[in-house]
Design a protein around this motif. Structure first.
Motif, PDB file in Angstrom:
ATOM      1  N   ALA A 369     -13.032   3.544  74.816  1.00  0.00           N
ATOM      2  CA  ALA A 369     -12.838   2.716  76.013  1.00  0.00           C
ATOM      3  C   ALA A 369     -12.509   1.298  75.593  1.00  0.00           C
ATOM      4  O   ALA A 369     -13.264   0.358  75.843  1.00  0.00           O
ATOM      5  N   PRO A 370     -11.362   1.103  74.936  1.00  0.00           N
ATOM      6  CA  PRO A 370     -10.986  -0.230  74.460  1.00  0.00           C
ATOM      7  C   PRO A 370     -10.531  -1.123  75.624  1.00  0.00           C
ATOM      8  O   PRO A 370     -10.304  -0.643  76.743  1.00  0.00           O
ATOM      9  N   PRO A 371     -10.376  -2.415  75.378  1.00  0.00           N
ATOM     10  CA  PRO A 371      -9.769  -3.272  76.401  1.00  0.00           C
ATOM     11  C   PRO A 371      -8.424  -2.709  76.851  1.00  0.00           C
ATOM     12  O   PRO A 371      -7.666  -2.141  76.052  1.00  0.00           O
ATOM     13  N   LEU A 372      -8.127  -2.864  78.138  1.00  0.00           N
ATOM     14  CA  LEU A 372      -6.920  -2.267  78.708  1.00  0.00           C
ATOM     15  C   LEU A 372      -5.644  -2.947  78.242  1.00  0.00           C
ATOM     16  O   LEU A 372      -4.551  -2.424  78.471  1.00  0.00           O
ATOM     17  N   ILE A 373      -5.767  -4.064  77.569  1.00  0.00           N
ATOM     18  CA  ILE A 373      -4.590  -4.771  77.058  1.00  0.00           C
ATOM     19  C   ILE A 373      -4.084  -4.182  75.741  1.00  0.00           C
ATOM     20  O   ILE A 373      -3.071  -4.634  75.209  1.00  0.00           O
ATOM     21  N   ILE A 374      -4.753  -3.191  75.213  1.00  0.00           N
ATOM     22  CA  ILE A 374      -4.368  -2.596  73.939  1.00  0.00           C
ATOM     23  C   ILE A 374      -2.918  -2.112  73.996  1.00  0.00           C
ATOM     24  O   ILE A 374      -2.459  -1.573  75.007  1.00  0.00           O
ATOM     25  N   SER A 375      -2.178  -2.306  72.912  1.00  0.00           N
ATOM     26  CA  SER A 375      -0.774  -1.899  72.874  1.00  0.00           C
ATOM     27  C   SER A 375      -0.644  -0.445  72.441  1.00  0.00           C
ATOM     28  O   SER A 375      -1.566   0.141  71.866  1.00  0.00           O
ATOM     29  N   ASN A 376       0.522   0.130  72.701  1.00  0.00           N
ATOM     30  CA  ASN A 376       0.788   1.499  72.253  1.00  0.00           C
ATOM     31  C   ASN A 376       0.683   1.599  70.730  1.00  0.00           C
ATOM     32  O   ASN A 376       0.149   2.577  70.195  1.00  0.00           O
ATOM     33  N   GLU A 377       1.211   0.597  70.040  1.00  0.00           N
ATOM     34  CA  GLU A 377       1.195   0.608  68.578  1.00  0.00           C
ATOM     35  C   GLU A 377      -0.235   0.538  68.053  1.00  0.00           C
ATOM     36  O   GLU A 377      -0.587   1.248  67.097  1.00  0.00           O
ATOM     37  N   GLN A 378      -1.046  -0.317  68.663  1.00  0.00           N
ATOM     38  CA  GLN A 378      -2.447  -0.408  68.251  1.00  0.00           C
ATOM     39  C   GLN A 378      -3.167   0.918  68.488  1.00  0.00           C
ATOM     40  O   GLN A 378      -3.935   1.376  67.636  1.00  0.00           O
ATOM     41  N   ALA A 379      -2.934   1.533  69.642  1.00  0.00           N
ATOM     42  CA  ALA A 379      -3.584   2.805  69.956  1.00  0.00           C
ATOM     43  C   ALA A 379      -3.205   3.881  68.952  1.00  0.00           C
ATOM     44  O   ALA A 379      -4.060   4.649  68.485  1.00  0.00           O
ATOM     45  N   THR A 380      -1.934   3.947  68.615  1.00  0.00           N
ATOM     46  CA  THR A 380      -1.472   4.945  67.642  1.00  0.00           C
ATOM     47  C   THR A 380      -2.133   4.723  66.288  1.00  0.00           C
ATOM     48  O   THR A 380      -2.628   5.674  65.650  1.00  0.00           O
ATOM     49  N   GLU A 381      -2.155   3.486  65.853  1.00  0.00           N
ATOM     50  CA  GLU A 381      -2.761   3.156  64.560  1.00  0.00           C
ATOM     51  C   GLU A 381      -4.253   3.488  64.538  1.00  0.00           C
ATOM     52  O   GLU A 381      -4.780   4.049  63.568  1.00  0.00           O
ATOM     53  N   ILE A 382      -4.946   3.164  65.621  1.00  0.00           N
ATOM     54  CA  ILE A 382      -6.389   3.409  65.696  1.00  0.00           C
ATOM     55  C   ILE A 382      -6.680   4.904  65.726  1.00  0.00           C
ATOM     56  O   ILE A 382      -7.608   5.388  65.056  1.00  0.00           O
ATOM     57  N   ALA A 383      -5.902   5.653  66.509  1.00  0.00           N
ATOM     58  CA  ALA A 383      -6.104   7.102  66.571  1.00  0.00           C
ATOM     59  C   ALA A 383      -5.928   7.736  65.192  1.00  0.00           C
ATOM     60  O   ALA A 383      -6.729   8.589  64.776  1.00  0.00           O
ATOM     61  N   GLU A 384      -4.900   7.312  64.478  1.00  0.00           N
ATOM     62  CA  GLU A 384      -4.664   7.864  63.139  1.00  0.00           C
ATOM     63  C   GLU A 384      -5.792   7.491  62.187  1.00  0.00           C
ATOM     64  O   GLU A 384      -6.217   8.305  61.354  1.00  0.00           O
ATOM     65  N   LYS A 385      -6.297   6.278  62.320  1.00  0.00           N
ATOM     66  CA  LYS A 385      -7.418   5.870  61.469  1.00  0.00           C
ATOM     67  C   LYS A 385      -8.671   6.671  61.791  1.00  0.00           C
ATOM     68  O   LYS A 385      -9.420   7.073  60.886  1.00  0.00           O
ATOM     69  N   LEU A 386      -8.914   6.927  63.067  1.00  0.00           N
ATOM     70  CA  LEU A 386     -10.077   7.729  63.459  1.00  0.00           C
ATOM     71  C   LEU A 386      -9.999   9.138  62.865  1.00  0.00           C
ATOM     72  O   LEU A 386     -11.007   9.672  62.385  1.00  0.00           O
ATOM     73  N   LEU A 387      -8.816   9.721  62.896  1.00  0.00           N
ATOM     74  CA  LEU A 387      -8.658  11.062  62.320  1.00  0.00           C
ATOM     75  C   LEU A 387      -8.955  11.033  60.820  1.00  0.00           C
ATOM     76  O   LEU A 387      -9.617  11.943  60.292  1.00  0.00           O
ATOM     77  N   GLY A 388      -8.484   9.995  60.145  1.00  0.00           N
ATOM     78  CA  GLY A 388      -8.778   9.858  58.724  1.00  0.00           C
ATOM     79  C   GLY A 388     -10.270   9.679  58.467  1.00  0.00           C
ATOM     80  O   GLY A 388     -10.815  10.221  57.491  1.00  0.00           O
ATOM     81  N   LEU A 389     -10.942   8.937  59.329  1.00  0.00           N
ATOM     82  CA  LEU A 389     -12.375   8.731  59.178  1.00  0.00           C
ATOM     83  C   LEU A 389     -13.158  10.019  59.404  1.00  0.00           C
ATOM     84  O   LEU A 389     -14.170  10.263  58.737  1.00  0.00           O
ATOM     85  N   ILE A 390     -12.691  10.847  60.348  1.00  0.00           N
ATOM     86  CA  ILE A 390     -13.348  12.142  60.552  1.00  0.00           C
ATOM     87  C   ILE A 390     -13.235  12.985  59.286  1.00  0.00           C
ATOM     88  O   ILE A 390     -14.226  13.572  58.813  1.00  0.00           O
ATOM     89  N   ASP A 391     -12.037  13.038  58.716  1.00  0.00           N
ATOM     90  CA  ASP A 391     -11.842  13.784  57.465  1.00  0.00           C
ATOM     91  C   ASP A 391     -12.774  13.269  56.369  1.00  0.00           C
ATOM     92  O   ASP A 391     -13.474  14.040  55.707  1.00  0.00           O
ATOM     93  N   ALA A 392     -12.766  11.962  56.168  1.00  0.00           N
ATOM     94  CA  ALA A 392     -13.562  11.378  55.086  1.00  0.00           C
ATOM     95  C   ALA A 392     -15.056  11.587  55.317  1.00  0.00           C
ATOM     96  O   ALA A 392     -15.804  11.891  54.379  1.00  0.00           O
ATOM     97  N   PHE A 393     -15.496  11.445  56.561  1.00  0.00           N
ATOM     98  CA  PHE A 393     -16.909  11.629  56.877  1.00  0.00           C
ATOM     99  C   PHE A 393     -17.350  13.074  56.648  1.00  0.00           C
ATOM    100  O   PHE A 393     -18.403  13.332  56.062  1.00  0.00           O
ATOM    101  N   VAL A 394     -16.533  14.012  57.120  1.00  0.00           N
ATOM    102  CA  VAL A 394     -16.869  15.420  56.947  1.00  0.00           C
ATOM    103  C   VAL A 394     -16.914  15.790  55.464  1.00  0.00           C
ATOM    104  O   VAL A 394     -17.846  16.461  54.989  1.00  0.00           O
ATOM    105  N   ASN A 395     -15.930  15.316  54.701  1.00  0.00           N
ATOM    106  CA  ASN A 395     -15.913  15.619  53.264  1.00  0.00           C
ATOM    107  C   ASN A 395     -17.121  15.007  52.555  1.00  0.00           C
ATOM    108  O   ASN A 395     -17.679  15.601  51.618  1.00  0.00           O
ATOM    109  N   LYS A 396     -17.523  13.834  53.016  1.00  0.00           N
ATOM    110  CA  LYS A 396     -18.663  13.145  52.403  1.00  0.00           C
ATOM    111  C   LYS A 396     -19.969  13.880  52.651  1.00  0.00           C
ATOM    112  O   LYS A 396     -20.905  13.789  51.858  1.00  0.00           O
ATOM    113  N   HIS A 397     -20.039  14.606  53.785  1.00  0.00           N
ATOM    114  CA  HIS A 397     -21.284  15.235  54.182  1.00  0.00           C
ATOM    115  C   HIS A 397     -21.275  16.757  54.022  1.00  0.00           C
ATOM    116  O   HIS A 397     -22.142  17.451  54.545  1.00  0.00           O
ATOM    117  N   VAL A 398     -20.274  17.283  53.342  1.00  0.00           N
ATOM    118  CA  VAL A 398     -20.236  18.731  53.083  1.00  0.00           C
ATOM    119  C   VAL A 398     -21.317  19.083  52.069  1.00  0.00           C
ATOM    120  O   VAL A 398     -21.452  18.426  51.046  1.00  0.00           O
TER     121      VAL A 398
END
Length: 398
Positions: A369-398
């Motif tokens: 639920a980010p501020p509504l002023i967020i840009s499309n580019e920022q959203a895309t970048e953040i979503a991709e980073k979140l996916l990477g963090l899920i991968d890294a977190f899961v691998n760290k806790h396997v």
């Protein structure tokens, strides 16, 4: 001399045993900046407060200009103050005709308290219907209708006459009867994990209240001001409440709340007794000036449409074997994760520059639920980073 961190833990009352305890020095747009210079993406918006972004220059200017003119003058309701009347005019012009009068308070909890009092005064009834897994605030009346026993039991006895129903279950609406003063409901359940009801259910709820003479109160404290892709979430269902409560993003970062109803209904608080509801700081002129600037920005910059557009980006991008579901409306989203401990993942994300929070009543999801002023580019970048963090977190806790 003690550090800010030491003073925080020594002298500031704590709400949990394990706060994030980030020392934030400034904030702008969708970013928070810590005292050590680290930058964080804010996916929480202060829990749906900073819809127009942090330190929006027009909101800051409105605050500065009004503070230079006057701040508190007199207990609310006694003096005509430009920020109050101008805000009420603009807000009500965007609402249904029967939502034409604003009672200003200081917070969402106070708005809920005032709305419940108004319903009891107007109907002469005492019964209140609310919903399981709903959150409405921390004061005793709001806590009484909150839909989770864990948060309530330590503070009983609370208000009597409260009935809790399961949300989005039409078969239970018959429990709303002629002893019911009001039904208090979120048009999208927030802390349950962004639960969106069926349109038919909301319309049946409206019809049942009309049938038995109960007032329908929509808690739009989290869902209001463009968050769900409409100015207010009840617009998704073509249903108008008798009373609407608002706060959080209302003030553009300043503390303020209100409940809104028809003039004839609201006047019930004016007599028998006079001062049927009263507040010292409600409608503080500086907060009202900030609220006016914030609403003007939301309308002018079409941030409701921005919420829909960017929300779609997150829904499209957030695909991962551990993501079971992304649900919600606009930029009011919940991401369900499979076999991931959300509190630990939240801390891991914060270490890597992204702030999000869990839900009070759903342990398997986190909020976007980010501020509504967020840009499309920022959203895309953040979503991709979140996916990477899920991968890294899961691998760290396997």
């Amino acid at each position: 001399m003690l550090s800010h961190r030491q003073l925080f833990f020594e002298h500031v009352a704590q709400t949990s045993t394990d706060p994030l305890a980030l020392e934030i020095e400034s904030a702008e747009g969708i970013y928070l900046y810590a005292s050590d210079g680290k930058k964080y993406v804010d996916l929480v918006s202060g829990v749906s407060v900073s819809n127009v972004g942090h330190a929006h220059p027009e909101v800051v200017k409105a605050v500065q200009n009004q503070a230079a003119k006057h701040m508190h003058l007199m207990v609310y309701g006694e003096m005509i103050q430009s920020p109050q009347v101008r805000y009420a005019e603009l807000l009500t012009s965007e609402l249904a005709a029967q939502l034409n009068t604003v009672y200003y308070v200081n917070s969402g909890s106070e708005a809920i308290e005032g709305a419940m009092k108004l319903a009891k005064r107007a109907t002469g009834r005492s019964g209140v219907v609310a919903f399981r897994n709903a959150y409405h605030g921390g004061t005793q009346g709001a806590l009484s209708i909150l839909g989770d026993e864990v948060l309530k039991n330590a503070f009983r006895p609370l208000l009597p006459g409260i009935t809790h129903l399961n949300f989005n279950v039409p078969e239970e609406l018959s429990k709303i009867d002629k002893t019911t003063a009001c039904v208090v409901v979120e048009p999208v359940q927030a802390e349950a994990g962004i639960i969106v009801p069926d349109t038919s259910y909301m319309q049946q709820l409206r019809a049942r209240c009309d049938e038995v003479g109960a007032l329908l109160i929509f808690d739009e404290i989290q869902t209001g001001f463009g968050r769900t892709g409409k100015l207010f979430a009840h617009e998704h269902y073509d249903v108008v409440p008798d009373i609407m409560t608002i706060a959080k993003s209302m003030g553009g970062g300043m503390p303020i709340g209100a409940f809104v109803a028809d003039k004839q209904l609201m006047n019930q608080l004016t007599y028998n007794p006079a001062l049927g509801h009263i507040t010292t700081f409600g409608g503080h002129p500086v907060s009202c000036a900030a609220a006016l600037a914030s609403l003007e920005i939301i309308l002018r910059d079409e941030l409701t449409q921005r919420a829909n557009e960017v929300g779609d980006i997150f829904r499209q991008k957030m695909k991962h074997p551990r993501i079971k579901n992304v649900r919600g409306k606009g930029l009011f989203l919940a991401v369900d994760l499979d076999d991931v401990f959300i509190p630990d993942f939240m801390k891991y994300a914060a270490e890597n520059g992204i702030i999000f929070d869990p839900f009070l009543f759903n342990s398997e999801a986190f909020r976007i639920a980010p501020p509504l002023i967020i840009s499309n580019e920022q959203a895309t970048e953040i979503a991709e980073k979140l996916l990477g963090l899920i991968d890294a977190f899961v691998n760290k806790h396997v």
